[in-house]
Structures are given as structure tokens and as C-alpha cells.
Design a protein around this motif. Structure first.
Motif, short mmCIF file in Angstrom:
data_model
loop_
_atom_site.label_atom_id
_atom_site.label_comp_id
_atom_site.label_asym_id
_atom_site.label_seq_id
_atom_site.Cartn_x
_atom_site.Cartn_y
_atom_site.Cartn_z
N MET A 193 0.65 -0.70 -0.14
CA MET A 193 -0.02 0.24 0.25
C MET A 193 0.86 1.47 0.05
SD MET A 193 -3.17 -1.43 1.93
CE MET A 193 -2.98 -0.85 3.82
N ASP A 194 1.51 1.23 -1.22
CA ASP A 194 2.75 2.51 -1.40
C ASP A 194 1.70 4.13 -1.36
OD1 ASP A 194 1.82 1.73 -3.81
OD2 ASP A 194 3.93 1.77 -4.91
N LEU A 195 0.47 3.97 -1.33
CA LEU A 195 0.22 4.79 -1.84
C LEU A 195 -1.07 4.94 -0.62
CD1 LEU A 195 -0.16 5.49 -6.11
CD2 LEU A 195 1.25 6.91 -3.96
N PRO A 196 -1.89 6.59 0.26
CA PRO A 196 -2.23 6.46 0.44
C PRO A 196 -3.78 6.27 -0.02
CG PRO A 196 -1.52 8.67 0.56
CD PRO A 196 -0.86 7.45 -0.61
N PRO A 197 -5.01 5.66 0.82
CA PRO A 197 -6.48 5.25 -0.17
C PRO A 197 -6.77 6.02 -0.70
CG PRO A 197 -5.85 4.51 2.49
CD PRO A 197 -4.86 5.29 2.06
N GLU A 198 -6.24 7.38 -0.56
CA GLU A 198 -7.53 8.87 -1.04
C GLU A 198 -6.49 8.80 -2.68
OE1 GLU A 198 -5.07 10.02 1.78
OE2 GLU A 198 -6.97 8.86 2.67
N LYS A 199 -5.11 8.89 -2.90
CA LYS A 199 -3.98 8.69 -3.55
C LYS A 199 -5.19 7.38 -4.95
CE LYS A 199 -0.41 11.78 -2.80
NZ LYS A 199 0.63 12.25 -3.48
N MET A 200 -4.49 6.70 -3.75
CA MET A 200 -4.77 5.42 -4.77
C MET A 200 -6.72 5.31 -5.34
SD MET A 200 -2.68 4.00 -5.69
CE MET A 200 -4.07 2.02 -6.24
N ALA A 201 -7.77 5.82 -4.37
CA ALA A 201 -8.99 6.01 -5.12
C ALA A 201 -8.85 7.64 -5.97
CB ALA A 201 -9.99 6.62 -3.91
N ALA A 202 -8.32 8.00 -6.39
CA ALA A 202 -8.21 9.34 -7.22
C ALA A 202 -7.40 7.94 -8.85
CB ALA A 202 -7.54 10.37 -6.99
N LEU A 203 -6.50 7.78 -8.86
CA LEU A 203 -5.86 7.61 -9.51
C LEU A 203 -6.95 5.89 -9.75
CD1 LEU A 203 -2.43 6.36 -8.58
CD2 LEU A 203 -3.21 7.56 -10.61
N ILE A 204 -7.65 5.26 -9.31
CA ILE A 204 -8.39 4.44 -9.83
C ILE A 204 -9.71 4.88 -10.13
CG2 ILE A 204 -10.65 2.31 -9.16
CD1 ILE A 204 -8.35 1.78 -7.26
N ASN A 205 -10.27 6.30 -10.05
CA ASN A 205 -11.47 6.90 -10.40
C ASN A 205 -11.25 7.48 -11.48
OD1 ASN A 205 -13.13 5.82 -8.47
ND2 ASN A 205 -14.25 8.04 -7.98
N ARG A 206 -9.95 8.15 -12.26
CA ARG A 206 -9.56 8.76 -12.69
C ARG A 206 -9.62 8.05 -14.31
NH1 ARG A 206 -4.10 11.28 -11.37
NH2 ARG A 206 -3.40 10.05 -12.92
N PHE A 207 -8.76 6.70 -13.59
CA PHE A 207 -8.49 6.06 -15.00
C PHE A 207 -10.46 4.40 -15.17
CE2 PHE A 207 -4.88 4.19 -12.91
CZ PHE A 207 -3.66 4.80 -13.33
N ALA A 208 -11.04 4.36 -14.80
CA ALA A 208 -12.73 4.66 -14.49
C ALA A 208 -13.17 5.59 -14.92
CB ALA A 208 -13.12 4.05 -13.32
N ASN A 209 -12.78 6.40 -15.33
CA ASN A 209 -14.03 7.72 -16.00
C ASN A 209 -13.18 8.71 -17.13
OD1 ASN A 209 -15.67 8.00 -13.44
ND2 ASN A 209 -15.21 8.50 -12.24
N HIS A 210 -12.04 7.71 -17.20
CA HIS A 210 -11.23 8.72 -18.95
C HIS A 210 -10.57 7.71 -19.26
CE1 HIS A 210 -13.27 12.41 -16.56
NE2 HIS A 210 -11.91 12.44 -14.82
N GLY A 211 -10.05 6.57 -18.59
CA GLY A 211 -9.47 5.81 -19.44
C GLY A 211 -8.19 6.08 -20.14
N MET A 212 -7.82 6.17 -21.42
CA MET A 212 -6.43 6.55 -21.20
C MET A 212 -6.47 7.97 -22.17
SD MET A 212 -5.21 3.00 -22.59
CE MET A 212 -3.43 3.54 -23.02
N SER A 213 -7.52 8.43 -21.98
CA SER A 213 -7.93 9.75 -22.95
C SER A 213 -7.45 11.19 -21.23
CB SER A 213 -9.04 10.21 -22.50
OG SER A 213 -9.32 10.76 -21.73
N ARG A 214 -7.29 10.56 -20.51
CA ARG A 214 -6.76 12.11 -19.42
C ARG A 214 -6.02 11.07 -18.41
NH1 ARG A 214 -11.97 15.02 -17.59
NH2 ARG A 214 -9.96 16.00 -16.39
N LEU A 215 -4.72 10.58 -18.66
CA LEU A 215 -4.27 9.47 -17.52
C LEU A 215 -3.50 10.74 -16.42
CD1 LEU A 215 -2.43 6.71 -18.80
CD2 LEU A 215 -4.39 6.96 -17.66
N TYR A 216 -2.89 11.30 -17.87
CA TYR A 216 -1.43 13.15 -16.41
C TYR A 216 -2.60 14.32 -16.23
CZ TYR A 216 0.58 8.99 -17.33
OH TYR A 216 1.18 7.40 -17.10
#
Length: 186
Positions: A163-186
Motif C-alpha cells: 500500500m505504497d500510496l495512501p487510500p486517497e491517492k489510490m482512489a483518485a487514480l482508480i476513479n480517473r482510470f475508470a472515468n477517463h481511461g487512457m484519454s486523461r492519464l496525466y
């Protein structure tokens, strides 16, 4: 007298569960775990074990069912109709996993129990499908399978990496991947 028995029964089930999880955490597959080993670790008689469970698989199923029930109860407090609430739900789920880190690392990563992973996917899919609008049932089912299976594998990777990242950062990553796919990775 009744309360004393209930307390004793709860304690017995607790130590049996802890003993099985400890054995699984030692990289022992469920197929190799014996009732004798569980009982020795729990300091419980075999006959007592059989009063509660039929075999190690039954005990494991009971543990997994409790986790799923607890997670459903935990997630039921949240609504997922807008993206911000979905982010909060994902964060709360990851916090729940972090609080139960040892259990999840054992069942999802070390033991790699496909039945438990499938049960987790079904819970997540059920919550996700209730929020997907303007989509036919088949498309909604496939979309939720795609998103949820990816999220579960990201969570497994997160657990494997301590769990190298805090839950808040992981949640943001997962949601960004789910909602925007590869179109807005960064």
C-alpha cells in the motif's frame, strides 16, 4: 448463562478464523490446510471445530462471507450518482481494505482465492451497475465487469506493494482510470 455461551461461541469462531488466516498467510494453500492444524493453532478441540464448521473450506467461506457482508454494509452508506461521491466511495472502500490489510493481503494476494475475488467483483459490479444510466443491460454489465476487474487488479497490485500510496491517492487514480481511461492519464 446464555450470554456466556454466546461469548464463548464468538471467541471460538474468532480464534478458528484467525488460525486459518494465519495458516494461509504462511503461503499454505487452502487445499493443504487440515482441521488438525487449525485446531492446534487455535488451541481448540477438533470436535469443537466440527460444532461450528464442516471443514477448512467451510470456515474460509464463512470468513469471506463475513467480509463481503461487512463491505456491503459499509458501501451502502454511500450514493454513487455523481463522480465526487464515487471518488468518496472508492476511498472508503480502500480505507476499509487498509484497515483489514492482513485479511485482504492473505485472501487476494497470498492465497489468491479466485472465489473471493469473484465475490468482491460481484459486490462492486452491483454497486456500479446501479449508477450506470442510459445504457442497455448487456452494455452496462460488460462495462462494469471491465472497470471492476481492472480496479480489483490495481488494488491487488497496491496490496502487493505494501500500500505504497495512501487510500486517497489510490482512489483518485482508480476513479480517473475508470472515468477517463487512457484519454486523461496525466
Amino acid at each position: 448463562m446464555r450470554k456466556k455461551l454466546d461469548r464463548r461461541k464468538k471467541y471460538t469462531r474468532k480464534v478458528l478464523k484467525e488460525s486459518l488466516i494465519a495458516l494461509l498467510a504462511d503461503d499454505k494453500p487452502i487445499s493443504a490446510v487440515t482441521v488438525k492444524e487449525i485446531c492446534e493453532r487455535a488451541d481448540i478441540n477438533r470436535s469443537t471445530f466440527y460444532m461450528h464448521f464442516s471443514d477448512p473450506y467451510d470456515l474460509l467461506d464463512h470468513i469471506e462471507s463475513e467480509i463481503i457482508e461487512d463491505m456491503v454494509a459499509h458501501l451502502s452508506h454511500y450514493r454513487f450518482t455523481i463522480e465526487e461521491e464515487s471518488l468518496k466511495m472508492t476511498q472508503k472502500l480502500l480505507e476499509y481494505i487498509a484497515e483489514n490489510r492482513f485479511l485482504f493481503q492473505t485472501l487476494l494476494v497470498k492465497n489468491k482465492d479466485p472465489a473471493f475475488e469473484k465475490r468482491l467483483m460481484e459486490v462492486a459490479r452491483r454497486f456500479m451497475m446501479s449508477t450506470v444510466y442510459h445504457m442497455n443491460e448487456a452494455d452496462s454489465r460488460y462495462l462494469s465487469t471491465f472497470v471492476v476487474s481492472g480496479a480489483i487488479h490495481v488494488i491487488k497490485d497496491w496490496l502487493e506493494n505494501d500500500m505504497d500510496l495512501p487510500p486517497e491517492k489510490m482512489a483518485a487514480l482508480i476513479n480517473r482510470f475508470a472515468n477517463h481511461g487512457m484519454s486523461r492519464l496525466y
